[in-house]
Design an enzyme around this catalytic site. Structure first.
Site, mmCIF file in Angstrom:
data_model
loop_
_atom_site.group_PDB
_atom_site.id
_atom_site.type_symbol
_atom_site.label_atom_id
_atom_site.label_comp_id
_atom_site.label_asym_id
_atom_site.label_seq_id
_atom_site.Cartn_x
_atom_site.Cartn_y
_atom_site.Cartn_z
ATOM 1 N N ARG A 20 0.824 -1.213 0.000
ATOM 2 C CA ARG A 20 0.000 0.000 0.000
ATOM 3 C C ARG A 20 0.853 1.255 0.000
ATOM 4 O O ARG A 20 0.414 2.320 -0.420
ATOM 5 C CB ARG A 20 -0.926 0.011 1.225
ATOM 6 C CG ARG A 20 -1.950 -1.094 1.241
ATOM 7 C CD ARG A 20 -3.068 -0.856 0.265
ATOM 8 N NE ARG A 20 -3.967 0.193 0.752
ATOM 9 C CZ ARG A 20 -4.919 0.756 0.005
ATOM 10 N NH1 ARG A 20 -5.053 0.425 -1.263
ATOM 11 N NH2 ARG A 20 -5.706 1.674 0.513
ATOM 12 N N HIS A 167 -14.142 8.352 -5.969
ATOM 13 C CA HIS A 167 -14.131 6.902 -6.084
ATOM 14 C C HIS A 167 -14.411 6.281 -4.719
ATOM 15 O O HIS A 167 -14.320 6.943 -3.694
ATOM 16 C CB HIS A 167 -12.778 6.397 -6.616
ATOM 17 C CG HIS A 167 -11.638 6.586 -5.645
ATOM 18 N ND1 HIS A 167 -11.055 7.811 -5.407
ATOM 19 C CD2 HIS A 167 -10.989 5.698 -4.838
ATOM 20 C CE1 HIS A 167 -10.084 7.676 -4.513
ATOM 21 N NE2 HIS A 167 -10.028 6.406 -4.140
ATOM 22 N N HIS A 294 -30.220 -5.126 10.372
ATOM 23 C CA HIS A 294 -30.478 -4.214 9.257
ATOM 24 C C HIS A 294 -29.134 -3.793 8.663
ATOM 25 O O HIS A 294 -28.211 -3.429 9.411
ATOM 26 C CB HIS A 294 -31.198 -2.945 9.721
ATOM 27 C CG HIS A 294 -32.652 -3.119 10.001
ATOM 28 N ND1 HIS A 294 -33.586 -2.142 9.757
ATOM 29 C CD2 HIS A 294 -33.353 -4.163 10.493
ATOM 30 C CE1 HIS A 294 -34.783 -2.558 10.102
ATOM 31 N NE2 HIS A 294 -34.668 -3.790 10.553
#
Length: 333
Positions: A20, A167, A294
């Site tokens: 990364r 994005h 939920h």
């Protein structure tokens, strides 16, 4: 290779992902320099990104070329890597447990234009972004090798974004993360103890109190939660029992996209900045939690910074009561 390591005492997990560090960092430069950098997410620069996995484009528009509206590509610098081996422990050391961080990571490019704010996208691009989320979740689920996928969006340097272009991302893992397991267990335990869904009761009580509610209609409710961790933290939940984001119908996806844009615009107007994270909590691929859970979309503005007390105790310090935050959002049209 990326790997997951677990703290020997407390059990929390971290992903060690050295790759990364290779990501481009537009936000490390001044605005004038950042604008001159080649953006791999802009229309016409498709060759700078990996081949697309999904795209909303006209039928006569060839893949991996201009003409698209929303596009999904593999993350070039993933935290999780797609290894053929399973994610079992790589060493027998029980004190320092670790395993390969196998998984998958998508980038959802939300516009062909170099736009920063999701709230400023066209309603169609916002809708297609949520359609892309669902399409890719269902595709990853169908593969059969992943247990869970997390949808999230990082905005601004303070929110962890490395590129300006609007994005978001989807990260799939081969097992369900501990934090997700804990939330599902707590929800299931509440249901077994009281005979009803915690999330249904939460919605009922927030609507009755009203003071933390930002928006409500027949399908969704948006509110600043009672124990908000950061100023203007906002949750969007379906009002009816619905645990799996994969099954949301297209009409409600469109409503959700519009409501997300509305809430983000209110937050940006209230705080006069746009660094935030949003994420979608949904059930693991192999669990039916319809009775007690939920799905929800959570917006976390980066108005404060975790400092010494937060890191030392795990407690968040929020200087803005959620009741006041909700009032600010309702007035920030």
């Amino acid at each position: 290779m990326s790997e997951i390591r677990r703290d020997p005492l407390l059990g929390y997990e971290v992903v060690i992902a050295a790759r990364r560090a290779e990501r481009p960092q537009q936000f490390d430069h001044s605005p004038s320099i950042a604008k001159t950098l080649d953006c791999p997410f802009c229309e016409g620069a498709e060759q700078l990104a990996p081949p697309e996995l999904w795209a909303a484009r006209p039928h006569d528009s060839p893949a991996n070329g201009p003409g698209w509206q929303v596009r999904v590509v593999p993350n070039r610098f993933p935290a999780f890597e797609r290894e053929e081996q399973s994610g079992e422990a790589q060493c027998g050391d029980e004190f320092f447990p670790r395993q390969s961080a196998s998984g998958w990571q998508d980038v959802v490019i939300e516009s062909p234009q170099h736009q920063i704010r999701f709230s400023e996208l066209s309603p169609e691009n916002a809708r297609l972004t949520f359609v892309a989320y669902q399409a890719r979740l269902n595709a990853l689920k169908k593969e059969g090798r992943y247990a869970y996928a997390q949808i999230f969006k990082n905005v601004g340097a303070a929110g962890g974004a490395s590129l300006e272009h609007s994005h978001s991302q989807i990260m799939a893992t081969e097992r369900t993360p501990l934090r997700v397991q804990e939330e599902l267990k707590a929800s299931r335990d509440y249901f077994h103890r009281y005979g009803r869904s915690y999330w249904a009761e939460l919605i009922e009580r927030e609507l009755a109190a009203a003071e933390r509610v930002v928006y409500v209609d027949d399908h969704f409710v948006a509110f600043c939660p009672f124990a908000s961790r950061v100023p203007l933290e906002t949750w969007i939940l379906p009002r009816r029992a619905d645990s799996d984001f994969c099954g949301v119908d297209l009409a409600r996806l469109e409503q959700l996209a519009q409501l997300t844009q509305r809430c983000l615009s209110q937050i940006e107007n209230a705080l006069e900045f746009s660094a935030y994270n949003y994420l979608i909590h949904t059930t693991p691929f192999d669990i039916n939690a319809q009775a007690y859970y939920h799905w929800r979309l959570v917006i976390l503005p980066r108005a404060t910074t975790q400092a010494g007390f937060e890191w030392g105790t795990g407690m968040f310090v929020n200087p803005l009561p959620p009741e006041q935050a909700a009032a600010m959002m309702r007035s920030a049209q």
